[in-house]
Design a protein around this motif. Structure first.
Motif, PDB file in Angstrom:
ATOM      1  N   LEU A 100       0.825  -1.206   0.000  1.00 30.24           N
ATOM      2  CA  LEU A 100       0.000   0.000   0.000  1.00 30.24           C
ATOM      3  C   LEU A 100       0.860   1.258   0.000  1.00 30.24           C
ATOM      4  N   VAL A 101       1.950   1.228   0.755  1.00 33.46           N
ATOM      5  CA  VAL A 101       2.831   2.394   0.817  1.00 33.46           C
ATOM      6  C   VAL A 101       3.375   2.735  -0.560  1.00 33.46           C
ATOM      7  N   ARG A 102       3.862   1.722  -1.267  1.00 34.27           N
ATOM      8  CA  ARG A 102       4.397   1.988  -2.604  1.00 34.27           C
ATOM      9  C   ARG A 102       3.275   2.353  -3.570  1.00 34.27           C
ATOM     10  N   SER A 103       2.113   1.786  -3.365  1.00 35.47           N
ATOM     11  CA  SER A 103       0.963   2.148  -4.203  1.00 35.47           C
ATOM     12  C   SER A 103       0.647   3.636  -4.073  1.00 35.47           C
ATOM     13  N   VAL A 104       0.663   4.142  -2.853  1.00 36.92           N
ATOM     14  CA  VAL A 104       0.389   5.564  -2.632  1.00 36.92           C
ATOM     15  C   VAL A 104       1.436   6.421  -3.344  1.00 36.92           C
ATOM     16  N   LEU A 105       2.686   6.005  -3.259  1.00 36.40           N
ATOM     17  CA  LEU A 105       3.756   6.721  -3.977  1.00 36.40           C
ATOM     18  C   LEU A 105       3.475   6.738  -5.476  1.00 36.40           C
ATOM     19  N   TYR A 106       3.087   5.599  -6.016  1.00 38.59           N
ATOM     20  CA  TYR A 106       2.783   5.499  -7.440  1.00 38.59           C
ATOM     21  C   TYR A 106       1.603   6.405  -7.799  1.00 38.59           C
ATOM     22  N   TRP A 107       0.553   6.371  -6.972  1.00 36.76           N
ATOM     23  CA  TRP A 107      -0.639   7.181  -7.277  1.00 36.76           C
ATOM     24  C   TRP A 107      -0.307   8.668  -7.317  1.00 36.76           C
ATOM     25  N   ILE A 108       0.480   9.115  -6.359  1.00 31.05           N
ATOM     26  CA  ILE A 108       0.875  10.526  -6.339  1.00 31.05           C
ATOM     27  C   ILE A 108       1.663  10.869  -7.606  1.00 31.05           C
ATOM     28  N   ALA A 109       2.622  10.021  -7.945  1.00 32.34           N
ATOM     29  CA  ALA A 109       3.465  10.262  -9.124  1.00 32.34           C
ATOM     30  C   ALA A 109       2.634  10.232 -10.407  1.00 32.34           C
ATOM     31  N   GLN A 110       1.715   9.284 -10.507  1.00 35.17           N
ATOM     32  CA  GLN A 110       0.892   9.154 -11.711  1.00 35.17           C
ATOM     33  C   GLN A 110      -0.022  10.361 -11.899  1.00 35.17           C
TER      34      GLN A 110
END
Length: 252
Positions: A100-110
């Motif tokens: 989930l932590v990396r998912s949040v990072l990805y979502w912000i970047a995307q």
């Protein structure tokens, strides 16, 4: 069960170099994808005096998105997995393939990548509008939600089959082009009805820059439901526990 493999992750991951590099790769790939996809529609509209909502315009949009996504997935695949889509990231999370932590990072970047792409387009075209996604006449919000669920299911199922399945073998080589093809085909199907987003970032960028939020929730709810269904179906039926690649223990 895939749900049992869902990982929250360690908050320290927000500052880890490899996680930040992966997020940057997602940002760049989404920027490239949205710039080409959204830009193709703007260019077609300019060349045809606003006639982008024509059969030729739909074909041009499908080709541009298919080609651009093929490249965007390819250039990020070895760094971030080449999600290029918050819904794909969510599907990977549901299947236990990303924390989930990396998912949040990805979502912000995307999302940032999509917004920056639309801002660049607006500036580079002398202020032309980056049109937000909208529903066609006669299409209700629930019609559009179902459309987005089905076409995003097809996209994320393809991602699982060609990129995430540990048994994929040599088929993984064609994952980027297969993913690009399904997106192009889905645009030909649903583009005339609701724009065929399949990707909340693709909808979010133009909405922010044009500040148009009509029915915007459709382009989040549909893709996230479709992604979750695809992840659960593929994982439950085709990925057995002995073949699943567990997340590194540092990601838990």
């Amino acid at each position: 069960m895939p749900v049992s493999r869902i990982a929250i992750g360690n908050p320290a991951e927000f500052g880890q170099p490899d996680a930040l590099k992966a997020a940057l790769a997602e940002f760049i790939s989404v920027l490239i994808f949205v710039f080409a996809g959204e830009g193709s529609g703007m260019a077609f509209s300019k060349l045809t005096d606003g006639a982008s909502t024509t059969p030729a315009g739909l074909i041009a949009a499908a080709l541009a998105h298919a080609f651009a996504l093929f490249v965007a997935v390819s250039i990020a695949a070895n760094i971030s997995g080449g999600h290029v889509n918050p819904a794909v990231t969510f599907g990977a999370f549901i299947g236990g393939n990303i924390s989930l932590v990396r998912s949040v990072l990805y979502w912000i970047a995307q999302l940032l990548g999509a917004v920056i792409a639309c801002l660049l387009l607006r500036f580079a075209t002398g202020g032309l509008e980056t049109s937000a996604f909208s529903l066609s006449s006669g299409v209700s919000v629930w019609n559009a939600v179902v459309l987005e669920i089905v076409i995003t299911f097809g996209l994320v199922y393809t991602v699982y089959a060609t990129a995430l399945d540990p048994k994929k073998g040599n088929i993984g080589i064609i994952a980027p082009i297969a993913i690009g093809f399904i997106v192009g085909a889905n645009i030909l199907v649903a583009g005339a009805f609701d724009g065929a987003s399949m990707n909340p970032a693709v909808s979010f960028g133009p909405a922010v820059v044009s500040w148009t939020w009509d029915n915007h929730w459709v382009y989040w709810l549909g893709p996230f439901i479709g992604a979750a269904i695809a992840a659960l179906v593929y994982d439950l039926i085709y990925i057995t526990p002995d073949t699943h690649e567990q997340l590194p223990t540092t990601d838990y």
